[in-house]
Design an enzyme around this catalytic site. Structure first.
Site, PDB file in Angstrom:
ATOM      1  N   ARG A 103       0.823  -1.232   0.000  1.00 59.49           N
ATOM      2  CA  ARG A 103       0.000   0.000   0.000  1.00 59.49           C
ATOM      3  C   ARG A 103       0.847   1.268   0.000  1.00 59.49           C
ATOM      4  O   ARG A 103       0.431   2.310   0.467  1.00 59.49           O
ATOM      5  CB  ARG A 103      -0.975   0.010   1.178  1.00 59.49           C
ATOM      6  CG  ARG A 103      -1.916  -1.171   1.180  1.00 59.49           C
ATOM      7  CD  ARG A 103      -3.136  -0.917   2.030  1.00 59.49           C
ATOM      8  NE  ARG A 103      -3.997  -2.081   2.037  1.00 59.49           N
ATOM      9  CZ  ARG A 103      -3.944  -3.037   2.939  1.00 59.49           C
ATOM     10  NH1 ARG A 103      -3.086  -2.956   3.942  1.00 59.49           N
ATOM     11  NH2 ARG A 103      -4.758  -4.055   2.861  1.00 59.49           N
ATOM     12  N   LYS A 134       1.401  11.466 -10.244  1.00 63.68           N
ATOM     13  CA  LYS A 134       0.402  10.661 -10.965  1.00 63.68           C
ATOM     14  C   LYS A 134       1.105   9.418 -11.476  1.00 63.68           C
ATOM     15  O   LYS A 134       2.115   9.522 -12.182  1.00 63.68           O
ATOM     16  CB  LYS A 134      -0.154  11.431 -12.167  1.00 63.68           C
ATOM     17  CG  LYS A 134      -1.453  12.157 -11.901  1.00 63.68           C
ATOM     18  CD  LYS A 134      -2.061  12.687 -13.184  1.00 63.68           C
ATOM     19  CE  LYS A 134      -3.304  13.513 -12.909  1.00 63.68           C
ATOM     20  NZ  LYS A 134      -3.879  14.090 -14.138  1.00 63.68           N
ATOM     21  N   GLU A 143       4.951  18.855 -24.335  1.00 59.91           N
ATOM     22  CA  GLU A 143       4.492  19.155 -22.970  1.00 59.91           C
ATOM     23  C   GLU A 143       5.125  20.457 -22.461  1.00 59.91           C
ATOM     24  O   GLU A 143       4.531  21.179 -21.660  1.00 59.91           O
ATOM     25  CB  GLU A 143       4.814  17.998 -22.006  1.00 59.91           C
ATOM     26  CG  GLU A 143       4.093  16.679 -22.316  1.00 59.91           C
ATOM     27  CD  GLU A 143       2.628  16.631 -21.857  1.00 59.91           C
ATOM     28  OE1 GLU A 143       2.041  17.696 -21.555  1.00 59.91           O
ATOM     29  OE2 GLU A 143       2.067  15.512 -21.821  1.00 59.91           O
ATOM     30  N   LYS A 152       4.902  22.751 -13.508  1.00 58.68           N
ATOM     31  CA  LYS A 152       4.234  21.540 -13.017  1.00 58.68           C
ATOM     32  C   LYS A 152       4.316  21.472 -11.488  1.00 58.68           C
ATOM     33  O   LYS A 152       3.322  21.159 -10.813  1.00 58.68           O
ATOM     34  CB  LYS A 152       4.858  20.300 -13.647  1.00 58.68           C
ATOM     35  CG  LYS A 152       4.264  19.019 -13.101  1.00 58.68           C
ATOM     36  CD  LYS A 152       3.851  18.026 -14.113  1.00 58.68           C
ATOM     37  CE  LYS A 152       2.947  16.978 -13.488  1.00 58.68           C
ATOM     38  NZ  LYS A 152       2.746  15.809 -14.286  1.00 58.68           N
ATOM     39  N   GLU A 169      -5.952  16.653  -8.203  1.00 58.38           N
ATOM     40  CA  GLU A 169      -6.739  17.163  -9.315  1.00 58.38           C
ATOM     41  C   GLU A 169      -8.190  17.452  -8.932  1.00 58.38           C
ATOM     42  O   GLU A 169      -9.131  17.034  -9.594  1.00 58.38           O
ATOM     43  CB  GLU A 169      -6.696  16.163 -10.489  1.00 58.38           C
ATOM     44  CG  GLU A 169      -7.006  16.820 -11.820  1.00 58.38           C
ATOM     45  CD  GLU A 169      -6.735  15.905 -13.021  1.00 58.38           C
ATOM     46  OE1 GLU A 169      -5.690  15.243 -13.045  1.00 58.38           O
ATOM     47  OE2 GLU A 169      -7.583  15.873 -13.901  1.00 58.38           O
ATOM     48  N   ARG A 207      -5.127  21.435 -11.065  1.00 63.66           N
ATOM     49  CA  ARG A 207      -4.281  20.445 -11.746  1.00 63.66           C
ATOM     50  C   ARG A 207      -4.845  20.049 -13.104  1.00 63.66           C
ATOM     51  O   ARG A 207      -4.105  19.682 -14.013  1.00 63.66           O
ATOM     52  CB  ARG A 207      -4.098  19.208 -10.866  1.00 63.66           C
ATOM     53  CG  ARG A 207      -3.167  18.210 -11.532  1.00 63.66           C
ATOM     54  CD  ARG A 207      -2.633  17.139 -10.630  1.00 63.66           C
ATOM     55  NE  ARG A 207      -1.617  16.391 -11.350  1.00 63.66           N
ATOM     56  CZ  ARG A 207      -0.716  15.628 -10.791  1.00 63.66           C
ATOM     57  NH1 ARG A 207      -0.693  15.477  -9.502  1.00 63.66           N
ATOM     58  NH2 ARG A 207       0.177  14.990 -11.522  1.00 63.66           N
ATOM     59  N   ASN A 229      -3.897  19.211 -18.114  1.00 66.66           N
ATOM     60  CA  ASN A 229      -4.492  18.299 -19.086  1.00 66.66           C
ATOM     61  C   ASN A 229      -4.839  18.994 -20.403  1.00 66.66           C
ATOM     62  O   ASN A 229      -5.498  18.422 -21.272  1.00 66.66           O
ATOM     63  CB  ASN A 229      -5.745  17.671 -18.470  1.00 66.66           C
ATOM     64  CG  ASN A 229      -5.735  16.166 -18.529  1.00 66.66           C
ATOM     65  OD1 ASN A 229      -6.607  15.567 -19.153  1.00 66.66           O
ATOM     66  ND2 ASN A 229      -4.751  15.526 -17.928  1.00 66.66           N
ATOM     67  N   HIS A 254      -5.172  17.207 -23.691  1.00 69.17           N
ATOM     68  CA  HIS A 254      -5.083  15.776 -23.416  1.00 69.17           C
ATOM     69  C   HIS A 254      -6.372  14.996 -23.682  1.00 69.17           C
ATOM     70  O   HIS A 254      -6.330  13.780 -23.810  1.00 69.17           O
ATOM     71  CB  HIS A 254      -4.623  15.539 -21.972  1.00 69.17           C
ATOM     72  CG  HIS A 254      -3.139  15.709 -21.811  1.00 69.17           C
ATOM     73  ND1 HIS A 254      -2.506  16.914 -22.021  1.00 69.17           N
ATOM     74  CD2 HIS A 254      -2.149  14.820 -21.485  1.00 69.17           C
ATOM     75  CE1 HIS A 254      -1.204  16.760 -21.818  1.00 69.17           C
ATOM     76  NE2 HIS A 254      -0.969  15.501 -21.492  1.00 69.17           N
ATOM     77  N   HIS A 276      -5.475  11.698 -25.536  1.00 65.54           N
ATOM     78  CA  HIS A 276      -5.668  10.357 -24.980  1.00 65.54           C
ATOM     79  C   HIS A 276      -6.580   9.524 -25.877  1.00 65.54           C
ATOM     80  O   HIS A 276      -6.414   8.303 -25.980  1.00 65.54           O
ATOM     81  CB  HIS A 276      -6.241  10.441 -23.562  1.00 65.54           C
ATOM     82  CG  HIS A 276      -5.211  10.804 -22.529  1.00 65.54           C
ATOM     83  ND1 HIS A 276      -5.541  11.192 -21.256  1.00 65.54           N
ATOM     84  CD2 HIS A 276      -3.860  10.852 -22.584  1.00 65.54           C
ATOM     85  CE1 HIS A 276      -4.431  11.449 -20.558  1.00 65.54           C
ATOM     86  NE2 HIS A 276      -3.407  11.246 -21.363  1.00 65.54           N
ATOM     87  N   HIS A 331       3.124   9.809 -26.876  1.00 63.88           N
ATOM     88  CA  HIS A 331       2.212  10.643 -26.089  1.00 63.88           C
ATOM     89  C   HIS A 331       2.349  12.124 -26.477  1.00 63.88           C
ATOM     90  O   HIS A 331       1.364  12.822 -26.692  1.00 63.88           O
ATOM     91  CB  HIS A 331       2.506  10.441 -24.598  1.00 63.88           C
ATOM     92  CG  HIS A 331       1.696  11.311 -23.684  1.00 63.88           C
ATOM     93  ND1 HIS A 331       0.338  11.154 -23.530  1.00 63.88           N
ATOM     94  CD2 HIS A 331       2.052  12.381 -22.913  1.00 63.88           C
ATOM     95  CE1 HIS A 331      -0.107  12.072 -22.670  1.00 63.88           C
ATOM     96  NE2 HIS A 331       0.910  12.833 -22.297  1.00 63.88           N
TER      97      HIS A 331
END
Ligand SMILES: NC(=O)c1ccc[n+]([C@@H]2O[C@H](COP(=O)([O-])OP(=O)(O)OC[C@H]3O[C@@H](n4cnc5c(N)ncnc54)[C@H](O)[C@@H]3O)[C@@H](O)[C@H]2O)c1
Ligand SMILES: O=C(O)C(=O)C[C@@H](O)[C@H](O)[C@H](O)COP(=O)(O)O
Length: 521
Positions: free
Chosen positions: A284, A306, A348, A390, A400, A404, A408, A411, A415, A427
């Site tokens: 965990r 992330k 990016e 960032k 997010e 945040r 994106n 994106h 995506h 990407h």
């Protein structure tokens, strides 16, 4: 701002001499907290002891150490007894602390008859022995590593320190619940040592193109006293699957990884996403240190916590927020990065220009050729700026729940392309087309018109600005499961102005289709 190195150690270990020599080698300022205390009190340290006693001196020392740790980009040396304060030991966490060690006889020779050290005026040998017995465990507790100074010239010690600290980095702090640094510089692999503290084992996740770098990292890990486990995973998006993550967990289980052990991700964004996810789930959550080797990994994937994998349902739909203990962005890796992957990383960087830091755009536009040169100062500069963008955003909003989402930008469409292309697109290439799509949506919805500027800057970097037509239904289907959707409402990040993004839900399906028509190749 943070010191590049902080020295602790007993009197006579050479903290001031070696500290000053290291600072000179690095071309950075040196700061000695004992000198700060004397300046603060307006009298030499022995007089502080005589006039006010040791307790008063220690209070001044805690203040001086806190000030030096919080605001000095250079080398700092602490007084021998500074580590006695639990508060100071706590402050030292997260700093690159070096314990300069010295044997008793050598220390006695070096301090002579006390030399302005009030505690050593009487019977220096016996007193030094007492101090060393008491403080040695504390030096070991706070330091990332120890360096022996007996019978060694300061210049030789500095050589060793340069190798073990790994160059002069820029530290970009990332805040929030778990604070860490994104360190940007050259020759940083050795800089991993401080982040291995307390770990008996380190799993090194990497893909084939970075095997050599991973093997070198394994040697550094072993030198630092932890056992390295090299785990090779399939390259690029092929490695970002639940099956690969499971295979990694099996390896950790077989090796008996406990909560104090550490996962290191060395590679592009795909490897760092996977390594982060493996670490987030194992027991965990265990420590992960990210060592991104692609531009995109450095400016984006490895920073911000992330982590995740792709599934047939979509890109990054399975994952966890799991901030790293550190991100080491060694720009030297960019020399071997294929040109197309460097350009993809720049997508990016350009995104950060549109959403937050227009200076990035201006610098790329002024010299796109330099931006594509892995050794240029311009690239190092815009990459560091993008990391700052960032870092600032994720510091405020790790999960997010608000700002945040601006990261994106471009994106939603990107995506969708990646999914329907079965993750064979880079990407960054998809993000470039996605930004064109977002620019058209902005124009169609009456917001700022950045279509031409977006096309020009992306084209100057050789990035794609269109997507072959005929696949609208598939794209729309993929966009509907975007993480920003709320129920059936799709949301897009669009620009109200450059540097002023907004998360909007007022885009009609007709406008979405029209923007698609505009980016059809
Ligand atoms: N977690 C996040 O916040 C976040 C942010 C952005 C992107 N991402 C993810 O990052 C991934 C894209 O990352 P990427 O662009 O680095 O792609 P990638 O990881 O697929 O790397 C591209 C290629 O370059 C190779 N490579 C990397 N460094 C190299 C080097 N120094 N020398 C030679 N080859 C090298 C890789 O092995 C790979 O073949 C995507 O999966 C994307 O979803 C995540
Ligand atoms: O860090 C973020 O947040 C981002 O959105 C950065 C993006 O550039 C990155 O591609 C990220 O992986 C996308 O995250 P996702 O949650 O949309 O998968």
């Amino acid at each position: 701002m943070k010191p590049v190195a902080v020295f602790v150690g007993p009197p006579g270990s050479g903290k001031s001499t070696v500290g000053a020599a290291l600072a000179e080698r690095l071309g950075l300022p040196f700061r000695d907290t004992d000198a700060d205390i004397a300046a603060l009190a307006g009298k030499p340290i022995p007089e502080i002891f005589i006039d006010h006693g040791e307790e008063h001196f220690r209070a001044l020392e805690r203040e001086a150490v806190a000030a030096a740790l919080g605001g000095h980009h250079g080398v700092v040396s602490l007084g021998g007894g500074a580590v006695l304060a639990a508060e100071t030991r706590e402050l030292l966490r997260g700093h690159r602390v070096v314990f300069l060690n010295v044997g008793l006889s050598e220390a006695v020779k070096r301090v002579g008859l006390g030399g302005g050290r009030p505690l050593l005026e009487m019977n220096p040998r016996a007193t030094l022995k007492l101090l060393m017995d008491q403080r040695l465990p504390l030096y070991e507790e706070v330091a990332a590593f120890a360096v022996d100074t007996d019978e060694r010239e300061p210049a030789l010690i500095v050589d060793e320190l340069m190798a073990r600290l790994g160059g002069v980095p820029v530290f970009v702090p990332v805040g929030g619940a778990a604070e860490y640094d994104a360190v940007v510089g050259h020759g940083l692999a050795r800089g991993v040592t401080p982040y291995l503290k307390g770990a008996a084992k380190a799993a090194i996740l990497h893909a084939a193109p970075m095997s050599e770098a991973a093997a070198e990292l394994a040697a550094i890990v072993a030198e630092a006293g932890a056992r390295p486990y090299l785990i090779e995973v399939p390259d690029a998006e092929a490695g970002k699957t639940v099956a690969v993550a499971e295979a990694c967990w099996e390896r950790l289980g077989a090796a008996g990884f406990t909560r104090t052990d550490v996962v290191l991700g060395i590679g592009g964004g795909a490897v760092t996403d996977l390594a982060g996810y493996v670490a987030a789930c194992w027991l965990r959550g265990v420590r992960v240190v990210q060592i991104p080797t692609s531009l995109l990994g450095m400016v984006d994937a490895a920073v911000g916590g992330k982590t995740g994998v792709n599934t047939s349902a979509g890109k990054n739909l399975v994952g966890a927020f799991h901030p790293p203990a550190a991100v080491l962005c060694d720009l030297g890796f960019l020399a071997t990065l294929p040109a197309a992957d460097l350009a993809a990383g720049l997508a990016e960087v350009v995104k950060c220009g549109f959403i937050a830091d227009a200076e990035i755009l201006r610098r790329v536009e002024s010299d796109p050729k330099a931006a594509l040169d892995p050794e240029s100062v311009l690239l190092a500069d815009i990459a560091t700026r993008a990391i700052r963008v960032k870092a600032e955003v994720v510091t405020e909003d790790l999960r997010e729940t608000g700002r945040r989402a601006f990261l994106n930008y471009g994106h939603t469409f990107a995506h969708a392309i990646e999914k329907i292309e079965d993750y064979r697109w880079r990407h960054g290439d998809a993000v470039a087309v996605g930004m064109m799509y977002a620019a058209h949506l902005g124009r169609l919805t009456g917001r700022v018109d950045v279509v031409d500027r977006t096309r020009a800057v992306l084209t100057s970097l050789g990035l794609p600005v269109s997507y072959p037509g005929g696949r609208w239904d598939e794209l729309l289907g993929a966009m509907r499961v975007d993480k920003k959707s709320v129920g059936a409402t799709m949301r897009f990040v669009l620009l109200e102005d450059i540097g002023r993004p907004a998360l909007v839900s007022d885009v009609t399906e007709e406008q979405m289709r029209a923007a698609y028509a505009a980016v059809e190749g």
